[in-house]
Structures are given as C-alpha cells and as structure tokens.
Write a protein that holds these residues in place. Structure first.
Motif, PDB file in Angstrom:
ATOM      1  N   SER A 172      -6.813   8.736 -31.206  1.00 33.33           N
ATOM      2  CA  SER A 172      -7.319   7.438 -30.768  1.00 33.33           C
ATOM      3  C   SER A 172      -7.130   6.435 -31.901  1.00 33.33           C
ATOM      4  N   ALA A 173      -7.202   5.171 -31.550  1.00 35.70           N
ATOM      5  CA  ALA A 173      -7.095   4.106 -32.553  1.00 35.70           C
ATOM      6  C   ALA A 173      -7.843   2.884 -32.044  1.00 35.70           C
ATOM      7  N   PHE A 174      -8.432   2.145 -32.958  1.00 40.46           N
ATOM      8  CA  PHE A 174      -9.092   0.882 -32.619  1.00 40.46           C
ATOM      9  C   PHE A 174      -8.756  -0.115 -33.713  1.00 40.46           C
ATOM     10  N   ASN A 175      -8.126  -1.191 -33.332  1.00 42.71           N
ATOM     11  CA  ASN A 175      -7.699  -2.232 -34.283  1.00 42.71           C
ATOM     12  C   ASN A 175      -6.988  -1.636 -35.507  1.00 42.71           C
ATOM     13  N   PRO A 176      -5.862  -0.974 -35.286  1.00 45.13           N
ATOM     14  CA  PRO A 176      -5.150  -0.344 -36.409  1.00 45.13           C
ATOM     15  C   PRO A 176      -4.640  -1.387 -37.405  1.00 45.13           C
ATOM     16  N   PRO A 177      -4.465  -0.985 -38.657  1.00 40.81           N
ATOM     17  CA  PRO A 177      -4.000  -1.923 -39.691  1.00 40.81           C
ATOM     18  C   PRO A 177      -2.611  -2.487 -39.406  1.00 40.81           C
ATOM     19  N   THR A 178      -1.824  -1.805 -38.578  1.00 43.69           N
ATOM     20  CA  THR A 178      -0.481  -2.301 -38.233  1.00 43.69           C
ATOM     21  C   THR A 178      -0.540  -3.477 -37.265  1.00 43.69           C
ATOM     22  N   HIS A 179      -1.702  -3.684 -36.638  1.00 41.47           N
ATOM     23  CA  HIS A 179      -1.912  -4.755 -35.647  1.00 41.47           C
ATOM     24  C   HIS A 179      -1.094  -4.554 -34.382  1.00 41.47           C
ATOM     25  N   PHE A 180      -0.613  -3.338 -34.149  1.00 38.03           N
ATOM     26  CA  PHE A 180       0.049  -3.019 -32.885  1.00 38.03           C
ATOM     27  C   PHE A 180      -0.105  -1.530 -32.604  1.00 38.03           C
ATOM     28  N   LEU A 181       0.115  -1.156 -31.348  1.00 39.93           N
ATOM     29  CA  LEU A 181       0.067   0.241 -30.916  1.00 39.93           C
ATOM     30  C   LEU A 181       1.351   0.557 -30.178  1.00 39.93           C
ATOM     31  N   ALA A 182       1.887   1.753 -30.370  1.00 40.08           N
ATOM     32  CA  ALA A 182       3.084   2.189 -29.650  1.00 40.08           C
ATOM     33  C   ALA A 182       2.916   3.669 -29.327  1.00 40.08           C
ATOM     34  N   THR A 183       3.090   4.033 -28.051  1.00 42.85           N
ATOM     35  CA  THR A 183       2.912   5.433 -27.681  1.00 42.85           C
ATOM     36  C   THR A 183       4.085   6.011 -26.897  1.00 42.85           C
ATOM     37  N   ALA A 184       4.967   5.208 -26.393  1.00 44.15           N
ATOM     38  CA  ALA A 184       6.059   5.696 -25.549  1.00 44.15           C
ATOM     39  C   ALA A 184       7.064   6.488 -26.367  1.00 44.15           C
ATOM     40  N   ASN A 185       7.024   7.806 -26.234  1.00 46.61           N
ATOM     41  CA  ASN A 185       7.925   8.714 -26.934  1.00 46.61           C
ATOM     42  C   ASN A 185       7.836   8.609 -28.454  1.00 46.61           C
ATOM     43  N   ASN A 186       6.708   8.152 -28.948  1.00 46.92           N
ATOM     44  CA  ASN A 186       6.475   8.096 -30.389  1.00 46.92           C
ATOM     45  C   ASN A 186       5.468   9.162 -30.778  1.00 46.92           C
ATOM     46  N   LYS A 187       5.558   9.633 -31.997  1.00 47.92           N
ATOM     47  CA  LYS A 187       4.565  10.574 -32.506  1.00 47.92           C
ATOM     48  C   LYS A 187       3.237   9.829 -32.609  1.00 47.92           C
ATOM     49  N   ILE A 188       2.186  10.404 -32.030  1.00 50.70           N
ATOM     50  CA  ILE A 188       0.911   9.689 -31.965  1.00 50.70           C
ATOM     51  C   ILE A 188      -0.108  10.143 -33.009  1.00 50.70           C
ATOM     52  N   VAL A 189       0.268  11.122 -33.839  1.00 52.68           N
ATOM     53  CA  VAL A 189      -0.660  11.618 -34.864  1.00 52.68           C
ATOM     54  C   VAL A 189       0.034  11.670 -36.222  1.00 52.68           C
ATOM     55  N   HIS A 190      -0.769  11.692 -37.281  1.00 55.48           N
ATOM     56  CA  HIS A 190      -0.239  11.806 -38.641  1.00 55.48           C
ATOM     57  C   HIS A 190       0.113  13.252 -38.952  1.00 55.48           C
ATOM     58  N   GLU A 191       0.844  13.464 -40.017  1.00 55.97           N
ATOM     59  CA  GLU A 191       1.258  14.806 -40.437  1.00 55.97           C
ATOM     60  C   GLU A 191       0.069  15.735 -40.696  1.00 55.97           C
ATOM     61  N   ASP A 192      -1.059  15.185 -41.113  1.00 63.00           N
ATOM     62  CA  ASP A 192      -2.216  16.013 -41.442  1.00 63.00           C
ATOM     63  C   ASP A 192      -3.144  16.271 -40.256  1.00 63.00           C
ATOM     64  N   TYR A 193      -2.765  15.840 -39.053  1.00 62.96           N
ATOM     65  CA  TYR A 193      -3.581  16.106 -37.863  1.00 62.96           C
ATOM     66  C   TYR A 193      -3.667  17.622 -37.669  1.00 62.96           C
ATOM     67  N   PRO A 194      -4.862  18.174 -37.476  1.00 61.87           N
ATOM     68  CA  PRO A 194      -5.040  19.629 -37.509  1.00 61.87           C
ATOM     69  C   PRO A 194      -4.520  20.397 -36.279  1.00 61.87           C
ATOM     70  N   TYR A 195      -4.132  19.695 -35.215  1.00 61.52           N
ATOM     71  CA  TYR A 195      -3.698  20.374 -34.001  1.00 61.52           C
ATOM     72  C   TYR A 195      -2.242  20.035 -33.681  1.00 61.52           C
ATOM     73  N   LEU A 196      -1.560  20.979 -33.050  1.00 69.83           N
ATOM     74  CA  LEU A 196      -0.178  20.738 -32.628  1.00 69.83           C
ATOM     75  C   LEU A 196      -0.179  19.913 -31.357  1.00 69.83           C
ATOM     76  N   ILE A 197       0.485  18.779 -31.406  1.00 65.30           N
ATOM     77  CA  ILE A 197       0.719  17.968 -30.210  1.00 65.30           C
ATOM     78  C   ILE A 197       2.214  17.730 -30.162  1.00 65.30           C
ATOM     79  N   THR A 198       2.837  18.296 -29.160  1.00 68.81           N
ATOM     80  CA  THR A 198       4.289  18.132 -29.036  1.00 68.81           C
ATOM     81  C   THR A 198       4.605  16.785 -28.437  1.00 68.81           C
ATOM     82  N   PRO A 199       5.784  16.231 -28.726  1.00 68.25           N
ATOM     83  CA  PRO A 199       6.127  14.916 -28.193  1.00 68.25           C
ATOM     84  C   PRO A 199       6.332  14.950 -26.697  1.00 68.25           C
TER      85      PRO A 199
END
Length: 86
Positions: free
Chosen positions: A59-86
């Motif tokens: 999830s994200a709320f008002n990210p520092p990038t000032h935008f959100l993108a989810t279409a075929n993009n990786k939605i988690v950081h490298e240190d996210y503890p669970y596997l989420i496939t694209p």
C-alpha cells in the motif's frame, strides 16, 4: 475456497491525497516455491502455508514520488518479506 484475481486500487481525493492498496491477501507457498517454476503438485511440498496479512499487503499513501504506477510494475521494494510475482 474461492480463488480470484487480486485487484489494485489507486485512488485520489478532493484534498489532493493519492493512494494505492492491494486488496486481496495473497497465498504463501512452501519455502521452495518461487512462483516462476513448475512444481511437483502431487508431493504437497508446495502447498499454501498461509496468507499475507491484510495489514502487510502493499500500500502507499502520498508517496514521496508524488505519483503511483501499478500496471505491470513491481509494487514492492527488494526488502519486502513476501514473494509477489509480477
């Protein structure tokens, strides 16, 4: 058990806030299952163990990038503890 596709909700409000929420708890499979390879389904080794708790879904709320993108993009950081496939 009913399985359905996960949904991504991206939202904005009249105060200029933006946000993102993954809405469905994803399954956690056995340690060796990485989501990319075929598994021997008859062994039980790759059975689902649990689900990612809702509070820990991406999830994200008002990210520092000032935008959100989810279409075929990786939605988690490298240190996210669970596997989420694209």
């Amino acid at each position: 058990m009913v399985l359905c596709l996960s949904q991504n909700i991206v939202y904005a409000d009249v105060d200029g806030n933006i946000g993102y929420q993954a809405t469905r708890s994803r399954s956690l499979s056995g340690q060796r299952a990485k989501g990319w390879f075929r598994c021997q389904g008859w062994t039980g080794e790759y059975e689902w163990q649990a689900y990612i708790p809702f509070e820990e879904l991406p999830s994200a709320f008002n990210p520092p990038t000032h935008f959100l993108a989810t279409a075929n993009n990786k939605i988690v950081h490298e240190d996210y503890p669970y596997l989420i496939t694209p």
